[in-house]
Design an enzyme around this catalytic site. Structure first.
Site, PDB file in Angstrom:
ATOM      1  N   LYS A  38       2.167  -3.224  -8.997  1.00 17.75           N
ATOM      2  CA  LYS A  38       2.234  -4.465  -8.229  1.00 17.75           C
ATOM      3  C   LYS A  38       1.896  -5.592  -9.183  1.00 17.75           C
ATOM      4  O   LYS A  38       1.493  -5.332 -10.328  1.00 17.75           O
ATOM      5  CB  LYS A  38       1.252  -4.449  -7.057  1.00 17.75           C
ATOM      6  N   ARG A  39       2.032  -6.864  -8.724  1.00 14.91           N
ATOM      7  CA  ARG A  39       1.600  -7.960  -9.581  1.00 14.91           C
ATOM      8  C   ARG A  39       0.144  -7.757  -9.979  1.00 14.91           C
ATOM      9  O   ARG A  39      -0.645  -7.174  -9.228  1.00 14.91           O
ATOM     10  CB  ARG A  39       1.755  -9.300  -8.840  1.00 14.91           C
ATOM     11  N   LYS A  79      -6.103  -7.919  -6.170  1.00 13.02           N
ATOM     12  CA  LYS A  79      -5.512  -6.582  -6.026  1.00 13.02           C
ATOM     13  C   LYS A  79      -6.362  -5.523  -6.738  1.00 13.02           C
ATOM     14  O   LYS A  79      -6.189  -4.333  -6.559  1.00 13.02           O
ATOM     15  CB  LYS A  79      -4.082  -6.574  -6.559  1.00 13.02           C
ATOM     16  N   THR A 117       3.819  -4.050   0.576  1.00 12.29           N
ATOM     17  CA  THR A 117       4.999  -3.267   0.957  1.00 12.29           C
ATOM     18  C   THR A 117       5.123  -2.045   0.048  1.00 12.29           C
ATOM     19  O   THR A 117       5.704  -1.039   0.443  1.00 12.29           O
ATOM     20  CB  THR A 117       6.288  -4.121   0.862  1.00 12.29           C
ATOM     21  N   LYS A 136       6.284   2.011   0.594  1.00 15.58           N
ATOM     22  CA  LYS A 136       7.249   2.766  -0.230  1.00 15.58           C
ATOM     23  C   LYS A 136       6.617   4.063  -0.727  1.00 15.58           C
ATOM     24  O   LYS A 136       7.249   5.127  -0.718  1.00 15.58           O
ATOM     25  CB  LYS A 136       7.711   1.907  -1.411  1.00 15.58           C
TER      26      LYS A 136
HETATM   27  C1  6GP Z   1       3.357 -11.374  -0.611  1.00 20.70           C
HETATM   28  C2  6GP Z   1       2.006 -10.848  -0.146  1.00 20.70           C
HETATM   29  O1  6GP Z   1       1.056 -11.016  -1.169  1.00 20.70           O
HETATM   30  C3  6GP Z   1       2.139  -9.385   0.217  1.00 20.70           C
HETATM   31  O2  6GP Z   1       0.929  -8.919   0.741  1.00 20.70           O
HETATM   32  C4  6GP Z   1       3.253  -9.190   1.230  1.00 20.70           C
HETATM   33  O3  6GP Z   1       3.477  -7.833   1.450  1.00 20.70           O
HETATM   34  C5  6GP Z   1       4.535  -9.819   0.720  1.00 20.70           C
HETATM   35  O4  6GP Z   1       4.321 -11.197   0.416  1.00 20.70           O
HETATM   36  C6  6GP Z   1       5.659  -9.764   1.733  1.00 20.70           C
HETATM   37  O5  6GP Z   1       5.253 -10.304   2.947  1.00 20.70           O
HETATM   38  N1  6GP Z   1       3.289 -12.794  -0.906  1.00 20.70           N
HETATM   39  C7  6GP Z   1       4.050 -13.317  -1.881  1.00 20.70           C
HETATM   40  O6  6GP Z   1       4.784 -12.638  -2.586  1.00 20.70           O
HETATM   41  C8  6GP Z   1       3.980 -14.767  -2.034  1.00 20.70           C
HETATM   42  O7  6GP Z   1       4.541 -15.324  -2.938  1.00 20.70           O
HETATM   43  C9  6GP Z   1       3.325 -16.848  -1.141  1.00 20.70           C
HETATM   44  O8  6GP Z   1       3.299 -15.453  -1.100  1.00 20.70           O
END
Ligand code: 6GP
Length: 835
Positions: A563-564, A569, A671, A675
């Protein structure tokens, strides 16, 4: 009019040239190689073969793409427009082949031409037009919309350079430009006839017309052209292909030539550069983003292009703009397109002559807003002077929206000026800002979070005032992911085994996976399940060896955190555990621990120093552990560079354990957690984001839970949190922290990780120390369970079998029902309308 030469045919049924026989496919590949790519077989490369194949697949999409569009127009359907600054689509080829249902014939056609389909699939460079979660979610949703036959279109930006590539040099992240268009993009079609113009800067003039009506004219300084590029989005066996329309910014010729002809060469060139810069590069979601004018230009650019396009489409199908909102449901993917609220008002009032009230009625019934983050620093706001100089007319409109909105607040909550100040779209504290999330809330019919906990926290914290004003606007739609890409394409081994037992309907209806439950108790099935897992791990191990030179043992537990990279995190919490194990093993080399391979992957925003230091920490720890013969039989640490969708498709299926260890209350949903679990990994995680719902679905006994809850995190901080005391009282933790601080993992350099160590000891904002011991204890339970492979496989099967609700098909049904008011799916050929 061009005379049709082929006979009238149902255009979803392919003609001879694009039929799905092996012979026609082979001919298609050869023809495309020659006529499109201009290559002879003898000199063609792998990339040529990929391209020829991609065009051959696209040829099979075109008929249904055009037919879908015609059907929508004929049936007069309400359309969903998904506005997103990011679409992280991943490579298209394999997913298109699956969704078209032509896997077998394509494989055979390729084989007969001596081409290896999997190898060709591997040639595709993915369009990395997104940072992570939010962009990838948009891609999953497009897949589900097309699969369910929902009339929908994605709108975004065709960035010339996508997300940077990550290289690791001397253990540090290095960013490299992503030239994803280098070889061309076989999937898109440029549609210059549908281009639109977008203005920036300049000034406004107002006057009363002869009827006494207030009129405004905006004269921009710069006008750029938005050119759409369309990509078909094929539904899984639904006969539908929707459109992803991405805008590229180009110089507006007349603007350019006017200046050029009047001798203003610099101005002309400047205008061209200004225009072309807008869609040049995707911003990594950085701390630094806020002040970036180009980012606001991008947001306004694609939003304005898209709204103008929607209006044109709406009018050409014979509708009056008065019922725009009845035909068009616009979803704002976070605040990036929220300037659309002001832009639609401008288009309706200034260009199409609507009165304010009618225009507002249309606008506020058109938009809906999805929030994707709880981090306050990620909530977008733009400084007023910058906004004013770039979008002067929009600022006036926002003032008007705000003043009407604040009157409403005053009526509902009399004598509460503190509340009025808190809720104002214009932040008046100190330097003034436009709060984009508030503009989105005011202009939207619905506001949603992306997991139950997240929505509750929006209501009780981040958007609490808005919830108190409009409780009915707030709903939850828990995220989902597409089982097509993340199971059927990514994990053919597991898919085949599942299909052999329960048929293939699960691909379009993931709830069917529950039929696997009964096999969890079947030892013969479990051993097949284990065999599949092993094969998938071997595949990943080979890839790791090729990419990094590190050899990992496929019979060790694959423990993955991809993940990022972000402090919330907590990749570094994972590192604290790894080092705890390392010290245990060093002290007692005879200790029986189950061998583990720790896999990390993810990019750090280029301006986020701490995240980059965490990468350096991981790679440094890896260097020490992997080269120490006393421990490297049991422990391996791998940082996989350049994590992206393509790579995710290899990692999710191969993991045994999924690390979802964010500080509770910080991860909106996640997400990746879905997965992994779908692919049979067990989760070690906190009660954060969608982890909570995943745990409830798979069974608490099949999930490794640890850590403080979101409420406990808040209470702990409120009571005064002293990480140093925890460090003092926990010997194992102290040993690990002292080890890092001493330079033991940084070739003796005691200063390298000082910022990280000091941050933890002094403030530890993400509570690693508070969760450290329960995390270690939980990891010990993981080890113990893994030793019993039968028990582990049983839990793994239950995980996979119970993940049906995390299909993005379910999420999209929720959006249709609760937000977009779409109940009929008459275009989609195959699937049930609702469940
Ligand atoms: C991300 C959230 O950090 C993540 O928890 C979530 O699953 C995903 O959005 C989809 O809803 N948020 C971003 O990538 C972001 O740029 C501004 O939020």
């Amino acid at each position: 009019m061009l005379k049709q030469i082929s006979k009238e045919h149902d255009s979803i049924v392919d003609d001879e040239r694009t039929s799905n026989t092996v012979a026609a496919l082979k001919q298609g590949i050869l023809d495309n190689l020659f006529y499109v790519l201009g290559k002879r077989v003898e000199v063609s490369t792998d990339m040529d073969h990929f391209m020829a194949l991609a065009y051959t697949v696209r040829d099979r999409i075109l008929a249904r793409w055009l037919t879908t569009r015609e059907d929508y127009a004929k049936n007069n359907v309400r359309t969903v427009y998904y506005l997103s600054a990011e679409f992280l689509m991943g490579p298209y080829l394999a997913s298109n082949i699956l969704n078209l249902g032509i896997d077998d014939v394509i494989r055979q056609a390729a084989g007969e031409l001596d081409l290896d389909l999997n190898h060709l699939i591997g040639q595709e460079s993915e369009p990395g037009l997104g940072n992570g979660g939010l962009g990838r979610l948009a891609a999953c949703y497009l897949d589900s919309l097309a699969t369910l036959g929902v009339p929908a279109m994605g709108y975004g930006i065709r960035y010339e350079f996508g997300m940077f590539h990550q290289a690791i040099r001397d253990g540090w992240q290095v960013e490299l430009t992503d030239y994803w268009l280098r070889y061309g993009n076989p999937w898109e079609i440029r549609r210059p006839q549908a281009c639109v113009e977008v203005g920036f800067g300049g000034h406004t003039q107002s006057w009363a017309d002869s009827f006494g009506e207030y009129k405004v004219l905006w004269t921009p300084d710069e006008v750029v052209k938005g050119v759409p590029f369309d990509t078909p989005i094929v539904g899984y066996r639904s006969g539908v292909a929707n459109t992803l329309r991405l805008w590229r910014s180009e110089a507006n010729e007349s603007f350019y030539f006017d200046r050029f002809n009047s001798g203003d060469y610099e101005g002309a060139v400047g205008a061209k550069i200004f225009a072309e810069n807008i869609s040049k590069v995707l911003y990594p979601n950085d701390e630094e983003i806020r002040g970036k004018e180009l980012r606001l230009q991008q947001q306004y650019f694609f939003t304005s292009c898209s709204l103008q396009d929607m209006i044109r489409r709406h009018e050409t199908t014979g509708h009056s703009l008065e019922n725009f909102h009845e035909q068009c449901a616009v979803q704002l993917n976070d605040t990036h397109p929220s300037i659309g609220v002001a832009e639609l008002m401008r288009l309706l009032v200034d260009i199409h002559g609507f009165g304010w009230d009618k225009a507002w009625d249309i606008t506020s019934h058109t938009f809906n807003y999805t929030n994707h983050t709880l981090l306050p620093e990620a909530l977008e706001r733009w400084s007023l002077p910058m906004f004013q100089s770039l979008l002067p007319r929009h600022l006036e409109i926002i003032y008007e929206i705000n003043s009407r909105f604040l009157s409403l607040v005053r009526t509902k909550f009399p004598n509460d000026e503190a509340r009025v100040a808190r809720m104002s779209i214009i932040d008046e504290h100190g330097e003034r800002y436009v709060r984009m999330a508030y503009l989105a809330c005011v202009g939207s019919g619905h506001i949603n979070g992306v997991a139950k906990l997240h929505t509750e926290l929006l209501k009780s914290d981040v958007l609490r005032d808005f919830y108190e004003l409009w409780p009915e606007k707030f709903i939850n739609v828990t995220n989902g992911v597409t089982p097509r890409r993340w199971l059927a394409v990514a994990n053919p081994e597991q898919s085949e085994l599942m299909t052999s037992k329960i048929g293939h309907d699960w691909i379009g209806d993931l709830d069917q996976l529950s039929k696997l439950e009964r096999y969890a108790e079947d030892s013969a099935f479990r051993s097949e399940w284990q065999g599949v897992q092993r094969a998938v791990k071997v595949r990943l191990a080979q890839y790791i060896a090729a990419k990094t030179g590190i050899s990992v043992d496929p019979s060790s537990m694959f423990d993955a955190q991809v993940k990022r990279i972000h402090e919330y995190k907590r990749q570094h919490l994972n590192v604290l555990y790894i080092l705890t194990q390392y010290y245990r093993q060093k002290k007692d080399p005879t200790l029986e621990i189950s061998p583990r391979t720790f896999l990390f992957g993810g990019k750090a925003a280029p301006g986020y120093f701490m995240a980059k230091l965490i990468i350096k920490l991981i790679t440094s720890v890896a260097e020490v552990i992997n080269s120490d013969p006393e421990v490297n039989q049991h422990l391996k640490v791998v940082f996989l560079p350049d994590y992206n969708v393509t790579f995710g498709q290899l990692v999710y299926p191969a993991a045994d354990l999924s690390e979802q260890i964010s500080t509770a209350g910080k991860e909106a949903s996640g997400t990746g957690n879905m997965k992994f679990a779908m692919n049979g990994a067990l989760t070690i995680g906190t009660l954060d984001g969608a982890n909570i719902e995943i745990r409830d679905a798979v069974g608490h006994e099949n999930f490794f839970l640890f850590g403080l809850t979101a409420a406990e995190v808040v209470a702990r901080k409120a009571a005064g949190y002293h990480p140093h005391q925890i460090y003092e009282s926990n010997g194992a933790l102290r040993e690990v922290i002292d080890g890092i601080a001493s330079g033991r993992f940084s070739r003796g350099d005691g200063s390298l990780f000082r910022p990280l160590v000091d941050g933890l000891l002094n403030s530890d904002p993400y509570l690693l120390f508070a969760d450290y011991q329960t995390y270690v204890d939980c990891q010990d339970r993981v080890c113990k369970t893994y030793r019993d492979q039968e028990a582990w496989s049983k839990m793994s099967i239950y995980n996979a079998a119970r993940m049906g609700q995390f299909s993005s098909d379910r999420s999209i049904r929720d959006y249709c029902k609760d937000i977009w008011n779409i109940t009929r799916f008459e275009i989609g050929a195959g699937l049930p309308a609702s469940k």
